[in-house]
Write an enzyme that holds these catalytic residues in place. Structure first.
Site, PDB file in Angstrom:
ATOM      1  N   SER A   1       4.122  -6.907  -7.561  1.00 47.37           N
ATOM      2  CA  SER A   1       5.145  -7.779  -8.155  1.00 47.37           C
ATOM      3  C   SER A   1       4.807  -8.128  -9.592  1.00 47.37           C
ATOM      4  CB  SER A   1       5.287  -9.053  -7.316  1.00 47.37           C
ATOM      5  OG  SER A   1       5.844  -8.775  -6.055  1.00 47.37           O
TER       6      SER A   1
ATOM      7  N   HIS B   1       0.824  -1.203   0.000  1.00 49.11           N
ATOM      8  CA  HIS B   1       0.000   0.000   0.000  1.00 49.11           C
ATOM      9  C   HIS B   1       0.862   1.258   0.000  1.00 49.11           C
ATOM     10  CE1 HIS B   1      -4.015  -1.862   1.279  1.00 49.11           C
ATOM     11  NE2 HIS B   1      -3.166  -2.874   1.188  1.00 49.11           N
TER      12      HIS B   1
ATOM     13  N   TRP C   1      -0.092  -7.920  -6.892  1.00 53.97           N
ATOM     14  CA  TRP C   1      -0.208  -7.065  -8.076  1.00 53.97           C
ATOM     15  C   TRP C   1       1.016  -6.177  -8.279  1.00 53.97           C
ATOM     16  CZ3 TRP C   1      -2.163  -7.462 -12.468  1.00 53.97           C
ATOM     17  CH2 TRP C   1      -2.356  -6.363 -13.306  1.00 53.97           C
TER      18      TRP C   1
ATOM     19  N   GLN D   1      13.577  -4.916  -5.160  1.00 50.99           N
ATOM     20  CA  GLN D   1      13.023  -5.759  -6.223  1.00 50.99           C
ATOM     21  C   GLN D   1      13.094  -5.085  -7.586  1.00 50.99           C
ATOM     22  OE1 GLN D   1       9.965  -8.719  -5.390  1.00 50.99           O
ATOM     23  NE2 GLN D   1       8.593  -7.512  -6.669  1.00 50.99           N
TER      24      GLN D   1
END
Length: 541
Positions: free
Chosen positions: A363, A16, A361, A343
């Protein structure tokens, strides 16, 4: 004119916080002042890891979740359910007080954007006469499924809780979504069902109460445009992908890579240097997000699959202990296990060849924008929905089958890895699709792209320059044609409505103006609602 002040309200989780931060950065880039409000625990963790600092961006809290957590420590209860109950009970008063304090300090909020699972924020905004928008951080298809369940017109469960296990959803131009494919909390035996269903129902029905209902979706036109056109009465702004622009532009890595809300940190040098030593597209990247905790049996299956694949791997295991590292006995020639990584940087690295993911979502979008194929291992929430999209709609990945105990076993994982990382036709098609999607994501995000234009339209609307833009499907009335759509541009002070395509009866608001639109005329009356009727046409008044 003073800079508009946006208040972004977000729950204290990585999935979030990060989209909210990226939206905040974009708004400040356009000259707005932005305050990001989250809970006490989230702000403390973010402060410990150095919050992003840019001109015009401020941070505050709207709720003390640490106090609630301390009060619940000795009680055998569902901590998550208790937290949402406390938010619903105490949050509106706390948020109202925050808005009052900001106003008294000379910085009144002019627009509120609230994230997922906080529908009551819209009610507070309405009571205080502040316009608001819903930042939906999942896919548009997930939104459409939720809308199909809970909308007041023909929702399957708008007013009843007789949920079944054999439900299926058919959305326009999409394959059938069975009980296995929909968000897991919609099923009656799910542990989160009892308290998540009322929250999502409230989201949809709160939007229905607002004639100016506005949803920012973390997606982009080329990915999910059709499904947004199918939902009536809501104005959509597809503004994704909402994450660091460095994933698109290697030259920006040193500038933008740190802009995020990472709640855990470790040294980046080790894994980035390790990746630098590997060949192009040779490394398997494994991460299950910031919430999921894998069982030991599942970790063993993954580890064995990775070893037997005989390919180098980078695996993120949060809070991994030294004794666990020793048990796995991994040499850096074989693989690297870390407690955290950036990431965005890993997926955009030349050495990364595939992504073993839970398919949250964020990722999913990051893999799309990086052109990295996905091996999907969904576990809960909308992750089954996302993996169906990845495998059947986008074609940029493959899902791993579970056994009867719900475990992804090594044989299935290894089979999928061999397909995606190998040179057979199926794997090559997946890799080609992944690169095509990357091009579409880059095109959407760059200046002049669809998401860039939608963000500009939202910004202009929110500061009062214009209110009608983006996607809009009119609410249906009895006997009306639901297949039409409306595309209108309206600026205060203009007398022209351009590009009208209207079908059926339409009701909506523009702040401060009453418009009556037909295919040939437009009247401004100075009240607070719009009525629009007609067939189709492109006439200008």
């Amino acid at each position: 004119m003073n800079a508009k002040h946006f208040l972004l309200v977000s729950l204290p989780t990585q999935s979030h916080i990060n989209p909210s931060l990226q939206l905040a950065k974009i708004l400040t880039d356009h000259g707005a002042q932005v305050t990001l409000a989250t809970t006490t625990s989230a702000l403390r963790r973010l402060n410990n890891n150095t919050l992003p600092t840019i001109d015009g961006l401020f941070y505050t809290t709207f709720f003390d979740d640490e106090q609630i957590s301390n009060e619940s420590k000795d009680v055998k209860t569902n901590v998550v359910a208790d937290a949402f109950s406390a938010l619903k009970r105490l949050g509106p008063q706390k948020l109202s007080k925050l808005l009052q304090n900001l106003s008294e300090n000379g910085s009144p909020v002019s627009f509120i954007v609230y994230s997922l699972l906080l529908p009551w924020v819209a009610e507070v905004a309405r009571e205080m006469h502040i316009p608001s928008a819903f930042l939906f951080i999942q896919s548009a298809i997930s939104f459409a499924i939720i809308h199909r369940f809970f909308n007041s017109y023909d929702g399957l469960h708008a007013n009843n809780d007789n949920f079944g296990h054999d439900v299926s959803i058919k959305l326009p131009k999409l394959p059938l979504f069975t009980a296995h494919d929909i968000p897991s909390f919609l099923l009656p035996d799910n542990e989160y069902h009892s308290f998540m269903v009322p929250i999502y129902r409230e989201h949809i029905q709160t939007l229905e109460k607002d004639p100016n209902s506005c949803v920012l979706v973390n997606t982009f036109d080329a990915l999910e445009k059709d499904v947004m056109y199918s939902i009536p009465g809501i104005k959509f702004f597809p503004v994704g992908p909402l994450f660091s622009s460095s994933i698109f532009n290697k030259n920006e890595l040193n500038i933008d890579k740190s802009f995020g809300g990472n709640m855990a940190r470790c040294s980046t040098d080790n894994y980035l240097n390790w990746l630098d030593s590997k060949q192009d597209r040779s490394v398997i990247y494994v991460s299950f997000g910031s919430i999921i905790v894998l069982k030991e049996s599942q970790k063993e299956e993954i580890l064995q699959a990775l070893r037997e694949s005989k390919r180098p791997f980078l695996w993120v295991i949060r809070d991994i202990k030294d004794e666990e590292r020793e048990k796995y006995c991994i040499s850096e020639e074989i693989g690297l296990i870390v407690p955290w990584c950036s990431q965005v940087e890993v997926l955009s690295h030349h050495a990364t060849g595939c992504f073993v993911s839970h398919c949250g979502w964020n990722s999913t979008l990051e893999s799309i924008a990086s052109g990295v194929p996905v091996v999907g291992c969904p576990t809960f929430s909308e992750q089954n929905t996302n993996v169906k999209m990845i495998e059947e709609l986008f074609g940029n990945g493959i899902s791993v089958n579970k056994n009867e105990e719900g475990v992804f076993v090594k044989q299935e994982i290894k089979k999928c890895l061999n397909i995606v990382m190998g040179s057979e036709e199926k794997g090559n098609v997946i890799k080609e699709n992944a690169m095509k999607l990357k091009s579409l994501a880059v095109e959407a995000a760059e200046e002049g792209g669809s998401s860039h234009k939608n963000l500009l339209s939202f910004f202009k609307m929110s500061v009062g320059d214009t209110h009608l833009s983006g996607f809009f499907m009119p609410n249906s009335s009895e006997g009306s044609d639901r297949t039409g759509s409306m595309s209108i541009t309206f600026a205060h002070g203009d007398e022209k409505v351009a590009g009208g395509h209207v079908a059926g009866h339409v009701c909506m608001n523009i702040y401060g103006c009453y418009l009556e639109i037909s295919t040939s005329k437009c009247y401004a009356h100075g009240t607070n609602s719009i009525r629009s009727s007609g067939t189709t046409g492109d006439e200008e008044s």
